[in-house]
Structure formats: C-alpha cells, structure tokens
Design an enzyme around this catalytic site. Structure first.
Site, mmCIF file in Angstrom:
data_model
loop_
_atom_site.group_PDB
_atom_site.id
_atom_site.type_symbol
_atom_site.label_atom_id
_atom_site.label_comp_id
_atom_site.label_asym_id
_atom_site.label_seq_id
_atom_site.Cartn_x
_atom_site.Cartn_y
_atom_site.Cartn_z
ATOM 1 N N ASP A 9 0.878 -1.182 0.000
ATOM 2 C CA ASP A 9 0.000 0.000 0.000
ATOM 3 C C ASP A 9 0.913 1.229 0.000
ATOM 4 O O ASP A 9 2.129 1.109 0.197
ATOM 5 C CB ASP A 9 -0.868 -0.014 1.274
ATOM 6 C CG ASP A 9 -1.779 1.207 1.385
ATOM 7 O OD1 ASP A 9 -2.377 1.602 0.369
ATOM 8 O OD2 ASP A 9 -1.896 1.779 2.486
ATOM 9 N N SER A 10 0.302 2.388 -0.144
ATOM 10 C CA SER A 10 1.094 3.627 -0.075
ATOM 11 C C SER A 10 1.622 3.871 1.342
ATOM 12 O O SER A 10 2.615 4.558 1.513
ATOM 13 C CB SER A 10 0.217 4.813 -0.483
ATOM 14 O OG SER A 10 -0.882 4.912 0.410
ATOM 15 N N CYS A 72 -4.379 -1.802 -1.795
ATOM 16 C CA CYS A 72 -4.584 -0.377 -2.015
ATOM 17 C C CYS A 72 -5.502 -0.212 -3.216
ATOM 18 O O CYS A 72 -5.212 -0.733 -4.299
ATOM 19 C CB CYS A 72 -3.232 0.276 -2.292
ATOM 20 S SG CYS A 72 -3.342 2.013 -2.733
ATOM 21 N N GLU A 148 -2.455 8.605 8.402
ATOM 22 C CA GLU A 148 -0.990 8.543 8.323
ATOM 23 C C GLU A 148 -0.337 9.344 9.446
ATOM 24 O O GLU A 148 0.714 8.982 9.951
ATOM 25 C CB GLU A 148 -0.490 9.062 6.963
ATOM 26 C CG GLU A 148 -0.704 8.100 5.807
ATOM 27 C CD GLU A 148 0.110 6.801 5.913
ATOM 28 O OE1 GLU A 148 1.257 6.817 6.368
ATOM 29 O OE2 GLU A 148 -0.444 5.740 5.532
ATOM 30 N N CYS A 179 -10.899 2.520 0.418
ATOM 31 C CA CYS A 179 -9.494 2.882 0.663
ATOM 32 C C CYS A 179 -9.128 2.140 1.934
ATOM 33 O O CYS A 179 -9.882 2.167 2.921
ATOM 34 C CB CYS A 179 -9.353 4.388 0.857
ATOM 35 S SG CYS A 179 -7.696 4.865 1.445
ATOM 36 N N HIS A 181 -7.131 2.663 4.197
ATOM 37 C CA HIS A 181 -6.908 3.468 5.405
ATOM 38 C C HIS A 181 -8.198 3.687 6.207
ATOM 39 O O HIS A 181 -8.148 3.996 7.384
ATOM 40 C CB HIS A 181 -6.370 4.859 5.026
ATOM 41 C CG HIS A 181 -4.932 4.899 4.637
ATOM 42 N ND1 HIS A 181 -4.458 4.370 3.466
ATOM 43 C CD2 HIS A 181 -3.853 5.426 5.273
ATOM 44 C CE1 HIS A 181 -3.146 4.571 3.389
ATOM 45 N NE2 HIS A 181 -2.763 5.205 4.476
HETATM 46 N N1 DGL Z 1 -4.839 3.091 1.041
HETATM 47 C C1 DGL Z 1 -4.931 3.510 -0.280
HETATM 48 C C2 DGL Z 1 -6.189 3.013 -0.986
HETATM 49 O O1 DGL Z 1 -6.713 1.986 -0.632
HETATM 50 C C3 DGL Z 1 -4.507 4.866 -0.741
HETATM 51 C C4 DGL Z 1 -4.210 5.981 0.172
HETATM 52 C C5 DGL Z 1 -3.394 7.071 -0.513
HETATM 53 O O2 DGL Z 1 -2.182 6.880 -0.585
HETATM 54 O O3 DGL Z 1 -3.970 8.058 -0.994
HETATM 55 O O4 DGL Z 1 -6.622 3.612 -1.932
#
Ligand code: DGL
Length: 260
Positions: A9-10, A72, A148, A179, A181
């Site tokens: 993931d990011s 992600c 984050e 997402c 997150h």
């Molecule tokens: N967690 C990521 C997703 O599922 C992306 C978050 C990001 O880096 O903008 O899209």
C-alpha cells in the site's frame, strides 16, 4: 515452499489488510511494503501512481514472493496493465461484488452504494465499472492524511469526516470503504452514517487469496511459525510510521529504497 506473500500500500492502510490476512492464513509468511516516501497516492497523477506500482511489483519479483496482494484501491486502479509472472491479487472487484450482493439481498434497501475512496480512485471510475448507476462516489483523500499522521479519534478527525460525508447522509444504505486506510476511521464514519451496511475493502481481498491458495495447494505453507515471518518495510522514514493499532508481532520496520 516457504516463499512470502507480498502485500503493499502507499502507507499504513494496507496493514489493515495484512491484519486480516495473518488471521486467515496463520501459516503463511508476509512481506509488507508501505510506500511511505510516496504517500499519499490518491492525490497523484495516473503516471506517478503507475510508476510506483511498477516499481513495487518489480521489487516483489526480485524478492521472489509467491503472490502479490495490492492492498490499495488507488494502486489497484492503476495496475491492470501490469503483466507479471507472479499472480497479482487486486482489491476493487471483490469489494464491489460484495457490496452489490449485500445491497441486493434486502428489498428495503434503495440500492444506492456510497463509495468512500481517494480522489484518484473516484475519478478513475474503477468502482463505477462494477457498480454502474448504483454508485455515489465521495472523494475522501483528506482521510488518508489523518490516518498517516496518527490523528484518528480526535475532534479534528470527527469534524473532517462529518464535513465530507454529510452530503450522502440519508442517500445510501450501503457504503464501501474503498481505501484501506478508512477502516481505521470507523468510529468517525459511523458517527455520521450510523445505520448503513459497511463493506470494507480490507476484508474482501482475503477471499480471493484463499481461492488462489486453495487452487494452488502446493504453494501453501503448513509448518512455519509466522511470528518470525512478518517483515515490514517502508520507503520513507520508519520512525514516522503510526501503527500502534497493529495487532500482530513483527520484527521492526526496515527502510528500503524502491526506485524504478
Ligand atoms: N490506502 C490507499 C487506498 O486503498 C490509498 C491511500 C493514498 O495513498 O492516498 O486507496
């Protein structure tokens, strides 16, 4: 065969996927990459995100993992062009299918599915492909920064989530956390949308991995103790990673440069 499963993931969002995968596959080894040097992805251009996805897939190829889980949504939306000898497991399709299944199961549902995702994921129309006119997309990139920075559960996080989600209150009966997150902001989201069914993309991907492992029985691990087999690496500063909520044991966080 003791190869790891690569997950990326990011940033820390994909660790919600890793949490689930470890619970579901306790005998597997995992190599997690948080691309924190380039986080967030969701406000970047298509080309920038593609470059990162390609760099990380090549990294996993060199590490000789046995499967790559793109934990992600934003990266998944930019991964369909990639050809790899290693199977790639993506998060969007299983999540969208699950949401349709749930939404259609109940006659009293209005079949409007709210998709909460990064700006890029919404603009890419990756979910629309499956949900068509049942989808109401909400661009939620500010949520990523809250997670984050470790600022979930604060007055500010409740306010930001409320402001962004207010327009869909009363309009949807099902929402997708599109997402990885966003599962970490569940209290904030439920505070605005208390009576909707929530589908978390982090939960849906493990079914696809299970199918893959079941169909490729020889690559399953049966005899390892995974406490020593969860490796976490990041491309940014390991000291900035906010993951005290992560439930499993791992051996520290290693910094690795991953460039194209
Ligand atoms: N967690 C990521 C997703 O599922 C992306 C978050 C990001 O880096 O903008 O899209």
């Amino acid at each position: 065969m003791n190869k790891s499963i690569g997950v990326f993931d990011s940033g820390v969002g994909g660790l919600t996927v890793l949490n689930n995968l470890i619970n579901q596959f306790p005998n597997e080894a995992f190599l997690y990459v948080g691309d924190t040097k380039y986080c967030p992805y969701g406000t970047k251009t298509k080309k920038e995100i593609e470059n990162r996805v390609e760099a990380i897939v090549s990294f996993f190829e060199k590490e000789d993992v046995k499967a790559i889980v793109i934990a992600c949504n934003t990266a998944t939306a930019n991964s369909y062009h990639i050809k790899s000898k290693i199977p790639i497991i993506r998060i969007i399709e299983p999540t969208a299918k699950k949401a349709l299944e749930i939404s259609h199961k109940y006659n009293n549902y209005n079949h409007h599915i709210g998709v909460l995702a990064t700006n890029y994921t919404i603009d890419s129309l990756a979910y629309n492909k499956f949900l068509k006119d049942e989808m109401i997309g909400v661009r939620c990139s500010p949520f990523v920064e809250i997670v984050e920075k470790g600022e979930k559960g604060t007055e500010e996080s409740y306010n930001v989530v409320k402001e962004i989600l207010n327009p869909i209150v009363g309009k949807v009966d099902t929402i997708i956390l599109g997402c990885t997150h966003f599962g970490l902001l569940l209290p904030e989201i439920k505070n605005v949308l208390p009576n909707v069914t929530i589908i978390d993309s982090s939960d849906c991907v493990s079914e696809v991995l299970k199918e893959y492992l079941d169909n490729n029985i020889i690559i399953k691990n049966n005899d390892i103790n995974n406490i020593n087999n969860i490796e976490i690496i990041c491309t940014g500063n390991p000291e900035e990673i906010q993951m005290d909520w992560f439930k499993h044991k791992y051996q520290g966080i290693k910094h690795v440069e991953i460039e194209k």
